[in-house]
Enzyme design. Structure first.
Site, PDB file in Angstrom:
ATOM      1  N   GLU A 110       0.823  -1.348  -0.015  1.00 53.56           N
ATOM      2  CA  GLU A 110       0.125  -0.124  -0.400  1.00 53.56           C
ATOM      3  C   GLU A 110       0.974   1.179  -0.137  1.00 53.56           C
ATOM      4  O   GLU A 110       0.749   1.786  -0.731  1.00 53.56           O
ATOM      5  CB  GLU A 110      -0.819  -0.265   1.199  1.00 53.56           C
ATOM      6  CG  GLU A 110      -1.470   1.177   1.555  1.00 53.56           C
ATOM      7  CD  GLU A 110      -2.830   2.066   0.514  1.00 53.56           C
ATOM      8  OE1 GLU A 110      -3.069   2.759   0.396  1.00 53.56           O
ATOM      9  OE2 GLU A 110      -2.548   0.912  -1.035  1.00 53.56           O
TER      10      GLU A 110
ATOM     11  N   HIS B 148       2.521   1.821  -3.350  1.00 52.95           N
ATOM     12  CA  HIS B 148       1.669   2.390  -4.139  1.00 52.95           C
ATOM     13  C   HIS B 148       1.088   3.675  -4.216  1.00 52.95           C
ATOM     14  O   HIS B 148       1.108   4.179  -4.620  1.00 52.95           O
ATOM     15  CB  HIS B 148       0.188   1.460  -4.199  1.00 52.95           C
ATOM     16  CG  HIS B 148      -1.636   1.952  -4.771  1.00 52.95           C
ATOM     17  ND1 HIS B 148      -0.934   2.308  -6.242  1.00 52.95           N
ATOM     18  CD2 HIS B 148      -1.877   3.194  -4.672  1.00 52.95           C
ATOM     19  CE1 HIS B 148      -2.069   2.679  -6.824  1.00 52.95           C
ATOM     20  NE2 HIS B 148      -2.436   3.208  -5.760  1.00 52.95           N
TER      21      HIS B 148
END
Length: 309
Positions: A60, A63
């Site tokens: 995460e 990203h």
């Protein structure tokens, strides 16, 4: 190399980078890593740099970093286009629109995290936001491709002179197809099934339509039907374009349509494995850009008779 040719190359490279970020975002969903930073945004688990992160946190956070870098590239593109605004006013407008959609992309991502519409959440709210998220993504890639197209000053082929309504219908159908595809991909992630390679595909489809199933499971049937209809209409448009000498636009488009149909069939048969979902999304984005370039060719060169510079 002129500034405009350099700008065009940068815009295409930026678009390719956006594709990579989009595909990595799909992997965040597939791996269930959307809650890797908790419900914190823009910080991660209350920290600027996560300490002792889990695998999901690394995914995460990576990203988020790659998405943030796309913002820097977007600002560079805008500044470059500003310098060229006297040459082609639509060049700057497209780059400005791309930055706006990029900011909206970040906002939607923040909403998903703050409202905890990630990981195993199977709510209707998440399905709606995911669908809208993909529409905004399409607008982002379309406007970025527009910058490259305007920077090139490309002349439209005579074959592109077709009824504008036809292009608009195909574009609208493609957007709806991608929205239903986003919801279907979410359902495949949250409610995975076994590959139907032993002839039980129809039995699985009947089970999916059962009133006792979750709405995301029941909606699986919608996307293949919408996609098949859109593929037929898109192929008809591109074939017509090809017969009129449409060149690479029609050839590449038809090839992508055929590839996407095959991938869709495999997706159903193999129960949407992660790698297939990512490839399917990539081809969809490529086809979208090709169709959008067709719209630009029609709209600016034949409706408004916009000259290339």
């Amino acid at each position: 190399m002129t500034k405009r040719s350099s700008l065009e190359r940068f815009a295409w490279l930026y678009l390719a980078y956006l594709f990579a970020v989009i595909l990595f975002g799909a992997w965040v969903r597939i791996s269930g890593s959307g809650n890797g930073c908790g419900n914190h945004w823009p910080v991660c688990n209350g920290e600027i740099l996560p300490t002792a992160p889990s695998v999901k946190t690394v995914i995460e956070f990576t990203h988020r970093l790659t998405s943030g870098l796309s913002g820097i590239f977007g600002l560079v593109l805008l500044g470059w286009a500003w310098q060229q605004r006297a040459v082609h006013r639509w060049l700057f407008r497209a780059s400005l629109a791309a930055l706006v959609f990029l900011l909206l992309e970040a906002f939607i991502g923040a909403v998903l995290v703050k409202k905890e519409l990630v990981a195993n959440d199977a709510s209707a709210s998440r399905a709606l936001v995911v669908a809208l998220h993909l529409v905004n993504t399409m607008l982002l890639t379309a406007t970025t491709a527009s910058v490259a197209w305007f920077a090139r000053g490309q002349q439209a082929a005579p074959a592109v002179r077709m009824a504008g309504g036809v292009w608009l219908v195909v574009i609208a159908a493609f957007v709806v197809t991608n929205m239903t595809g986003a919801v279907t991909a979410l359902g495949d992630t949250l409610f995975p099934v076994q590959p139907a390679l032993n002839g039980d595909l129809w039995a699985r489809l009947r089970d999916d339509l059962s009133p006792t199933q979750h709405f995301l499971v029941r909606l699986r049937m919608i996307h293949p039907l919408v996609a098949a209809t859109t593929a037929f209409g898109t192929a008809a448009l591109l074939l017509r374009l090809l017969l009129r000498g449409g060149g690479w636009l029609a050839q590449v488009g038809l090839g992508l349509v055929a590839t996407q149909v095959c991938l869709g069939l495999l997706n159903v048969a193999l129960a949407a494995p992660p790698w297939m979902q990512i490839v399917h999304l990539l081809v969809s984005q490529c086809l979208w850009v090709v169709l959008w370039l067709g719209v630009l060719s029609f709209w600016f060169h034949f409706r408004y008779h916009q000259p290339s510079h």
